[in-house]
Enzyme design. Structure first.
Site, mmCIF file in Angstrom:
data_model
loop_
_atom_site.group_PDB
_atom_site.id
_atom_site.type_symbol
_atom_site.label_atom_id
_atom_site.label_comp_id
_atom_site.label_asym_id
_atom_site.label_seq_id
_atom_site.Cartn_x
_atom_site.Cartn_y
_atom_site.Cartn_z
ATOM 1 N N LYS A 295 0.843 -1.203 0.000
ATOM 2 C CA LYS A 295 0.000 0.000 0.000
ATOM 3 C C LYS A 295 0.880 1.255 0.000
ATOM 4 O O LYS A 295 0.619 2.217 -0.729
ATOM 5 C CB LYS A 295 -0.924 -0.012 1.231
ATOM 6 N N GLN B 288 -4.053 -1.811 9.618
ATOM 7 C CA GLN B 288 -3.922 -3.153 9.053
ATOM 8 C C GLN B 288 -4.436 -4.188 10.057
ATOM 9 O O GLN B 288 -4.021 -4.201 11.212
ATOM 10 C CB GLN B 288 -2.447 -3.421 8.699
ATOM 11 N N ASP C 278 -11.121 2.660 3.950
ATOM 12 C CA ASP C 278 -11.425 1.236 3.808
ATOM 13 C C ASP C 278 -12.941 1.007 3.701
ATOM 14 O O ASP C 278 -13.382 -0.062 3.292
ATOM 15 C CB ASP C 278 -10.919 0.491 5.063
#
Ligand code: NAP
Length: 296
Positions: A54, A98, A121
Site C-alpha cells: 500500500k 492493518q 477502507d
C-alpha cells in the site's frame, strides 16, 4: 467456447494511471496532496507485506504517505490516541489500520474510532449505512474493485441476475449492496448465498454475473455455472503447501472447467486481487478532494 479473461492487473494499472494524473493536477492546481497513513501493529510478515504494498503504491502515485509501525504490546488506549492524532492531522486524508490486531485490542473499537471522513477502507458503520441508503462515499475496496472490473469490461449490470456466493461484511454483503443500488454500474437483481442456502446450484445457474467469495477452493464447479455467464472469483486459497513453505494460489472457482462455460472470467492471481489496493488509493484521492471542498 473459452471465456475471455478479465485482467485485474490491466484494469488496476489503468485506474492507477488516471489517479496519478489526477494527483498531479490536484497538487499543481490546488496544492492538495492526498495523504495516507497505514498503521501496523506488530511484526506479522503477511501484514508487513500488505502494508508495504500500500505504501509503495501511494508513493508511486505521488501521495504524502506515512507508515506508522507500533509494537505488538501497544495498549488499546495508546492506539486510540494515535488514531485521534491522525483524525486531526490535516495532511492525512485516509487512515488504514492493518488487520488483524493483537488479541488484547478490540478491533471494532479501533476501526470505529477512525473519523468516517478518513475511513478509506469503508468499514466504519457510518459508511456502511450510507452505502445501504445509496449515499455511499467510500465503498469497501474489494467490492468496489469488483464493480470497476465489471464496468470497465463492458459488462451490463442493469437488469442482470447477479448471484453472490458469500455474505461476509468485507466482500459478500457490500458487493451485493453496491450492485443493487439505483445507480449506473448497478441496478442488478441480487441474490446472496451462504452455507445455509438450500440448493445453491439452483441459484448459481440463474446468474448472468456470478461473484464467488467463499474462501473455499472449487466452491463453484462448472455444473453450477450458466453458459455465457460472467464469473468473478474473489477467493484466495493457498493449496499444496510444500515443506519449504511454497504453495499454489487458487481461487474459489474451478477455473479450468468453468472457463469453458463462462463468457468472461477473472483469474487467480491477477483478477480481483490487484484491484483492492488501487481502490484504496482511489478512496484516498476522493477523501483529499472532499477535505479540500472539491467534492461533495
Ligand atoms: P469469509 O468471511 O470466510 O466468508 C465466506 C462466506 O462464504 C461466508 O458467508 C460463508 O457462509 C460462505 N461460504 C463458504 N463456503 C461456502 C459454500 N461452499 N457455499 C456457499 N457459501 C459458502 O470470507 P471473505 O472474507 O468474504 O473472503 C472470501 C474469499 O475472498 C477468501 O478466499 C479471501 O481470501 C478472499 N478475499 C480476497 C480479497 C482480494 O483482495 N482479492 C479480499 C478479501 C477477501 P456462512 O456465512 O454461512 O459461513
Amino acid at each position: 467456447m473459452s471465456a475471455k479473461i478479465i485482467s485485474g492487473k490491466d484494469v488496476a494499472a489503468q485506474i492507477r494511471e488516471e489517479l496519478r494524473a489526477e494527483v498531479m493536477d490536484l497538487t499543481s492546481k490546488y496544492n492538495v496532496k492526498p495523504g495516507l497513513v497505514t498503521i501496523l501493529v506488530g511484526e506479522d510478515p503477511a501484514s508487513q507485506s500488505y502494508v508495504s504494498g500500500k505504501q509503495k503504491t501511494a508513493k508511486e502515485l505521488g501521495f504524502f504517505s506515512i507508515q506508522d509501525t507500533q509494537s505488538a504490546d501497544i495498549s488499546e488506549d495508546m492506539l486510540l490516541s494515535l488514531i485521534d492524532k491522525y483524525n486531526h492531522d490535516p495532511k492525512i486524508h485516509g487512515i488504514l489500520v492493518q488487520l488483524p490486531l493483537p488479541k488484547h485490542i478490540n478491533e471494532n473499537k479501533v476501526l470505529y474510532a477512525i473519523d468516517p471522513d478518513k475511513d478509506v477502507d469503508g468499514f466504519h458503520p457510518v459508511n456502511v449505512g450510507k452505502l445501504m441508503i445509496g449515499e455511499g462515499r467510500y465503498f469497501p475496496c474489494t467490492p468496489f474493485g469488483i464493480q470497476q472490473l465489471l464496468i470497465r469490461s463492458g459488462v451490463k449490470t442493469e437488469g442482470s441476475e447477479v448471484v453472490v456466493v458469500g455474505r461476509s461484511n468485507i466482500v459478500g454483503k457490500p458487493i451485493s449492496m453496491i450492485l443493487v443500488q439505483k445507480a449506473a454500474g448497478a441496478n442488478a437483481t441480487v441474490t446472496m448465498c451462504h452455507t445455509k442456502t438450500k440448493d445453491i446450484k439452483s441459484h448459481t445457474l440463474r446468474a448472468d454475473i456470478l461473484i464467488v467469495a467463499a474462501g473455499r477452493p472449487k466452491a463453484v464447479t462448472a455444473d453450477m455455472v450458466k453458459e455465457g455467464a460472467v464469473v468473478i472469483d474473489v477467493g484466495v486459497n493457498r493449496i499444496g503447501m510444500t515443506p519449504e513453505g511454497k504453495a499454489k494460489l487458487v481461487g474459489d472457482v474451478d477455473f479450468d472447467a468453468v472457463k469453458e462455460k463462462a463468457s468472461l472470467i477473472t483469474p487467480v492471481p491477477g483478477g480481483v486481487g490487484p484491484m483492492t489496493i488501487t481502490m484504496l488509493m482511489y478512496n484516498t484521492v476522493k477523501a483529499a478532494k472532499f477535505a479540500a471542498g472539491l467534492e461533495k
